[in-house]
Design an enzyme around this catalytic site. Structure first.
Site, short mmCIF file in Angstrom:
data_model
loop_
_atom_site.label_atom_id
_atom_site.label_comp_id
_atom_site.label_asym_id
_atom_site.label_seq_id
_atom_site.Cartn_x
_atom_site.Cartn_y
_atom_site.Cartn_z
N HIS A 18 0.85 -1.19 0.00
CA HIS A 18 0.00 0.00 0.00
C HIS A 18 0.88 1.24 0.00
CE1 HIS A 18 0.85 0.44 4.27
NE2 HIS A 18 0.24 -0.70 4.58
N HIS A 21 3.70 1.56 2.62
CA HIS A 21 4.92 0.81 2.29
C HIS A 21 5.73 1.59 1.25
CE1 HIS A 21 2.35 -2.93 3.31
NE2 HIS A 21 3.22 -2.75 4.30
N CYS A 127 -0.89 -10.73 20.16
CA CYS A 127 -1.58 -10.07 19.04
C CYS A 127 -0.87 -10.51 17.77
CB CYS A 127 -1.51 -8.54 19.17
SG CYS A 127 -2.06 -7.73 17.64
N CYS A 130 0.63 -7.63 15.57
CA CYS A 130 1.97 -7.16 15.97
C CYS A 130 2.98 -8.29 15.91
CB CYS A 130 1.97 -6.65 17.40
SG CYS A 130 0.94 -5.23 17.70
N CYS A 144 -5.74 -4.24 21.04
CA CYS A 144 -4.42 -3.73 20.64
C CYS A 144 -4.64 -2.39 19.94
CB CYS A 144 -3.78 -4.74 19.68
SG CYS A 144 -2.47 -4.01 18.69
N HIS A 147 -3.91 -2.59 16.07
CA HIS A 147 -4.72 -3.45 15.19
C HIS A 147 -6.20 -3.49 15.55
CE1 HIS A 147 -0.53 -4.62 14.56
NE2 HIS A 147 -0.93 -4.62 13.31
N LYS A 298 -6.87 7.13 8.42
CA LYS A 298 -5.99 5.98 8.52
C LYS A 298 -6.46 4.93 7.51
CE LYS A 298 -4.29 2.82 11.93
NZ LYS A 298 -4.33 2.23 13.22
N LYS A 301 -8.82 -1.84 5.72
CA LYS A 301 -9.60 -2.65 4.77
C LYS A 301 -11.07 -2.31 4.91
CE LYS A 301 -6.80 -6.74 4.15
NZ LYS A 301 -6.49 -7.95 4.87
O1 ME8 Z 1 6.23 -4.16 10.35
N1 ME8 Z 1 2.66 4.99 6.56
O2 ME8 Z 1 5.89 -5.03 8.21
P1 ME8 Z 1 4.67 -4.12 7.71
C1 ME8 Z 1 4.00 4.88 6.58
N2 ME8 Z 1 7.50 -7.00 8.65
N3 ME8 Z 1 4.64 3.73 6.81
C2 ME8 Z 1 3.89 2.63 7.02
C3 ME8 Z 1 2.47 2.67 7.01
C4 ME8 Z 1 1.85 3.93 6.76
N4 ME8 Z 1 0.54 4.08 6.73
N5 ME8 Z 1 2.03 1.42 7.27
C5 ME8 Z 1 3.12 0.63 7.43
C6 ME8 Z 1 6.46 -4.97 9.45
N6 ME8 Z 1 4.24 1.36 7.29
C7 ME8 Z 1 7.58 -5.98 9.63
C8 ME8 Z 1 8.91 -5.26 9.58
S1 ME8 Z 1 11.57 -5.17 9.61
C9 ME8 Z 1 12.80 -6.18 10.14
C10 ME8 Z 1 10.12 -6.12 9.78
C11 ME8 Z 1 5.62 0.89 7.41
O3 ME8 Z 1 4.36 -4.67 6.36
C12 ME8 Z 1 5.88 0.22 8.75
O4 ME8 Z 1 6.11 1.18 9.76
O5 ME8 Z 1 3.60 -4.06 8.73
C13 ME8 Z 1 7.12 -0.58 8.42
O6 ME8 Z 1 8.28 0.21 8.56
C14 ME8 Z 1 6.89 -0.98 6.96
O7 ME8 Z 1 5.87 -0.11 6.47
C15 ME8 Z 1 6.45 -2.41 6.82
O8 ME8 Z 1 5.30 -2.66 7.59
#
Ligand code: ME8
Length: 519
Positions: A18, A21, A127, A130, A144, A147, A298, A301
């Site tokens: 998304h 990411h 959770c 998380c 949580c 989530h 925010k 889904k």
């Molecule tokens: O946390 N705005 O994966 P993830 C900005 N697999 N950044 C965002 C965001 C948003 N709305 N939503 C998510 C994980 N992120 C783990 C990480 S690292 C060794 C393991 C950012 O898919 C989030 O903060 O939930 C994270 O840095 C990245 O996207 C991946 O999130």
């Protein structure tokens, strides 16, 4: 040659990417491209986090027989999204790679050999959003906060990591003069978490009964390594730990782990503690960026507002999305993506300011100098302004203040536009045609050469943010090599332009964006 190793968080391969990411990967890409511009040898790592109960459940829900086939599909969606967004990562790591499994098991062995791993009973609230146990005090209305759902009670035998042994060394690392966690507010949060006596040893495995999709504990396959231990370790696997001696000695320690604010604890406490236990040097910097909302809300889904970056690139192109996200938001704070704002800002900054300046220059040089840049000195004060703004740009880039850096470029582009509007070189050319007064021709040429040098500098400095647009501008100024090969030390960076250099007019380099009424 100085090196720079930058990583992003690896995204859970439980769904398609998304815009949140994308925001992080673009930021890391801006950093990587900027460091290359500084002349450093860069290694840029991103990838997908493919184990754990969250991914396993998503695979089942999506009707896949095996999580493996599911993560193959989802990880390729991330790769494709990053390709379209012009992310210049050097490697895309997947935690299901064999060499990564070996590294995770070796990390586990080293921690165990140190006496930092012991077996114990765990009972707590888990959770799976998380992928972590929560405390009662972490919950709001029993849910949580990240989530919005209640954790489930879970009890089992787990291996534990002696975090308590490393709390003090981690605190010392955080307090060193050179900042290792930024922004400062986030570092303070981490220091507060370390002060909390409830932050104790943590469980680093799950029993095979509750989790099968993960890397087994060496010599005890009834236990599976906790997904966060597996995930964090990607940063050393990617740098060649155990697999490539030369790469490992070149790249580690990482210069920057770029991550979202929600996962700072894992990167600023758990990860350094794990590395200390393994006798591996600690990363130089962890930066926790803000979150992106969509049209002020925010993403979720249930609201149906999860924005797909691939769709956005198809509709608006990568440059507009990249530019808007980082020109309009402050990186260390939360920000927003709004289509109307993006269209407004991209049109105003890229089509009107920058695009028009370039367009006027190439059109007038084309018409009046048969496309060849005239051999005339530029107006020095504008070049001095561009140099001063370049310095401010670097200061801002060095501390990840991308919006400020972009503003520095716009400042001298704006001055260039004003200069052209004041001087009106088109009127000078007219006068020359009427009077044949060579001085008028030279005066007009001087305005255009000055403007061209400002556009040239803008193309170089914006290349980390708008890679395609910069390349188009660069080529239209008559350069054959790529703008992405320029460094601050290369001769092309200076204000020099070879007289006679042949420019070309490709038409609008940034066509105005329109919102179609039907969408
Ligand atoms: O946390 N705005 O994966 P993830 C900005 N697999 N950044 C965002 C965001 C948003 N709305 N939503 C998510 C994980 N992120 C783990 C990480 S690292 C060794 C393991 C950012 O898919 C989030 O903060 O939930 C994270 O840095 C990245 O996207 C991946 O999130």
């Amino acid at each position: 040659m100085e090196k720079y190793y930058v990583t992003t968080a690896i995204d859970y391969a439980n769904a398609a990417p998304h815009i949140g990411h994308a925001y992080e990967k673009i930021a890391a890409d801006i950093v990587a491209r900027y460091q290359r511009l500084c002349g450093k040898k860069v290694f840029f790592l991103t990838g997908t986090d493919e184990h754990g109960s969250k991914v396993q459940k998503a695979a089942i829900a999506a009707g896949f027989d095996s999580p493996r086939a599911f993560v193959d599909e989802t990880s390729s969606k991330f790769k494709e999204a990053w390709r379209r967004l012009l992310i210049s990562n050097d490697y895309f790591i997947r935690t299901t790679e064999d060499r990564h499994k070996e590294v995770v098991q070796e990390v586990f062995r080293r921690m165990r050999q140190k006496g930092d791993v012991y077996i114990g009973k765990y009972s707590g609230l888990y959770c799976d959003g998380c992928e972590d146990y929560l405390r009662e005090t972490d919950l709001v209305d029993g849910k949580c906060i990240n989530h919005q759902r209640p954790p489930v009670h879970s009890e089992e035998e787990n291996y534990f990591f002696r975090l308590t042994k490393y709390k003090e060394p981690v605190r010392q690392w955080l307090l060193e003069q050179e900042a290792h966690v930024l922004p400062a507010g986030r570092k303070q949060e981490v220091l507060n978490q370390l002060d909390d006596p409830e932050l104790g040893d943590f469980s680093i495995t799950r029993s095979r009964r509750s989790l099968t999709w993960g890397i087994p504990v060496p010599d005890d396959p009834e236990h599976v390594i906790y997904v966060w231990i597996d995930a964090l370790t990607n940063y050393i696997t990617g740098a060649g730990f155990l697999s490539d001696e030369e790469a490992w000695s070149t790249w580690w320690p990482a210069d920057l782990h770029l991550i979202g604010k929600d996962i700072t604890k894992f990167h600023a406490i758990y990860w350094p503690a794990m590395l200390l236990a393994c006798d591996i040097p600690l990363p130089r910097l962890v930066f926790g960026h803000g979150f992106i909302t969509v049209e002020g809300q925010k993403m979720s889904k249930s609201l149906g507002n999860v924005l797909d970056p691939v769709y956005l690139t198809e509709k608006y192109g990568a440059d507009a999305i990249r530019y808007f996200l980082f020109a309009a938001n402050t990186f260390d704070q939360d920000g927003d993506f709004s289509r109307a704002e993006m269209i407004k800002i991209a049109n105003s900054h890229l089509a009107n300011n920058l695009g028009n300046l370039l367009n006027r220059i190439v059109t007038l040089i084309g018409k009046n100098f048969t496309n060849a840049v005239p051999d005339i000195e530029a107006e020095q004060k504008y070049l001095d302004l561009a140099d001063a703004k370049t310095e401010q740009y670097c200061q801002a880039m060095n501390v990840f203040e991308f919006a400020k850096a972009i503003r520095c470029v716009l400042d001298f582009v704006d001055e260039g536009n004003k200069y052209l509007a004041d001087q009106k070189p088109w009127s000078m050319f007219k006068e020359y045609q009427e009077t044949k007064d060579e001085a008028k021709l030279r005066e007009a040429g001087r305005v255009l050469v000055t403007g061209m040098k400002l556009v040239k500098r803008a193309a170089i400095l914006l290349a980390p943010v708008t890679p395609d647009l910069s390349e188009k501008i660069w080529k239209s100024l008559g350069y054959t090599e790529s703008v992405h090969s320029i460094t601050f030390n290369s001769s092309q960076f200076s204000h020099e332009i070879t007289p006679g250099q042949v420019i070309n007019n490709p038409g609008p380099v940034f066509p105005r964006l329109e919102e179609k009424e039907t969408e």
